[in-house]
Design a protein around this motif. Sequence first.
Motif, mmCIF file in Angstrom:
data_model
loop_
_atom_site.group_PDB
_atom_site.id
_atom_site.type_symbol
_atom_site.label_atom_id
_atom_site.label_comp_id
_atom_site.label_asym_id
_atom_site.label_seq_id
_atom_site.Cartn_x
_atom_site.Cartn_y
_atom_site.Cartn_z
ATOM 1 N N ARG A 113 10.450 -3.225 3.284
ATOM 2 C CA ARG A 113 9.432 -3.225 2.565
ATOM 3 C C ARG A 113 9.199 -1.695 2.143
ATOM 4 O O ARG A 113 9.261 -0.540 2.752
ATOM 5 C CB ARG A 113 8.264 -3.747 3.003
ATOM 6 N N ASP A 114 8.694 -1.629 0.731
ATOM 7 C CA ASP A 114 8.398 -0.250 0.358
ATOM 8 C C ASP A 114 6.660 0.103 1.055
ATOM 9 O O ASP A 114 6.086 -0.909 1.614
ATOM 10 C CB ASP A 114 8.569 -0.016 -0.995
ATOM 11 N N ALA A 115 6.275 1.053 0.520
ATOM 12 C CA ALA A 115 4.918 1.755 0.928
ATOM 13 C C ALA A 115 3.657 0.618 0.351
ATOM 14 O O ALA A 115 2.724 0.337 1.195
ATOM 15 C CB ALA A 115 4.572 2.989 0.545
ATOM 16 N N GLN A 116 3.981 -0.207 -0.819
ATOM 17 C CA GLN A 116 3.058 -1.273 -1.092
ATOM 18 C C GLN A 116 3.332 -2.478 -0.803
ATOM 19 O O GLN A 116 2.857 -3.472 -1.019
ATOM 20 C CB GLN A 116 3.380 -1.161 -2.881
ATOM 21 N N GLY A 117 4.283 -2.595 0.063
ATOM 22 C CA GLY A 117 4.555 -3.965 0.881
ATOM 23 C C GLY A 117 5.510 -4.863 0.103
ATOM 24 O O GLY A 117 5.633 -6.098 0.391
ATOM 25 N N ARG A 118 6.249 -4.262 -0.803
ATOM 26 C CA ARG A 118 6.889 -5.136 -1.829
ATOM 27 C C ARG A 118 8.345 -4.942 -1.062
ATOM 28 O O ARG A 118 8.913 -4.044 -0.591
ATOM 29 C CB ARG A 118 6.989 -4.405 -3.194
#
Length: 291
Positions: A113-118
């Motif tokens: 996941r990326d920093a935005q949770g995606r």
Amino acid sequence: MKTEVCAFCAIVVMILCPSVGIAGKLVNNVAAQHGSAGCGNPPPDAAPTSVAIDGRTRNLITVIPSDYRPDRPHDLVVAFHGRTNSNAEVRRYFDLERHAVVPTIFVYPESLRDAQGRNIWSDPADRPEKLRDFSFFDTILQTMSEDYCIDRERVFVVGHSLGASFANALACARGDVIRGLAGVGGGSSRPSRCAGPVAAMVMHNPRDAQVPIAEGLRLRRELLSQDGLPTGSEPAVPQHFNCRRYGLENEENPVFWCPLGDDRTSSGRFYPHQWPAGTGAAIMSFFSRLG
């Protein structure tokens, strides 16, 4: 051709030397000549739920047929989820397993996941020819090939949305080991050069606003170039997905282009980016027809 010659030799030995066990061994060798290192060995007590890559544990769901046999090479399908769904969720709605025509092992990797949770299958600075999770696929293929009996000439990738975009790139970068690709609503950021041809079924709704149809059309052009196919096409099954086949009927690496028209979900919501009902069956049927 080599398979036919070897099979003929085995038959000759059976006729001339019926009391000798050589013929049986030859027949077995013919059946498993594309089998991986795991063929003939007892499988692990439990299917793998993770692999290690560069010191990091990566999770996955592995589905082994209940009638698995280590003397029979199995198809391998690796299926990638999109930005918002988990691997467990796509396992359910992809609906691939019950439509397998031949013995098949399924693997559903889990993204980071990326920093935005995606969910993401690559890092922002990755070049198209070197996406981070190409190595995830490589490790999955190596692990499954060592632990199970895999037909290395029947390795397939499937994806939806972001997962389809990643599978599309993977089928180019690993065209030398991937037999076929199937995706719904994916983009086309791929390496400039592919490792080999792949058969492909590309499904894309012209009204998809999340991944515009232009991306699907670009992918179609790139696949035709990758496989060396002309631009002419013929209607093909499944016709309810408006599919057209590029390449002759017996083409080794055909491209199926399906501008499907399923706009609404089963609940009536307008969502052209969906995975339509019947897609899993169509994909597994497509894979089964590939030699």
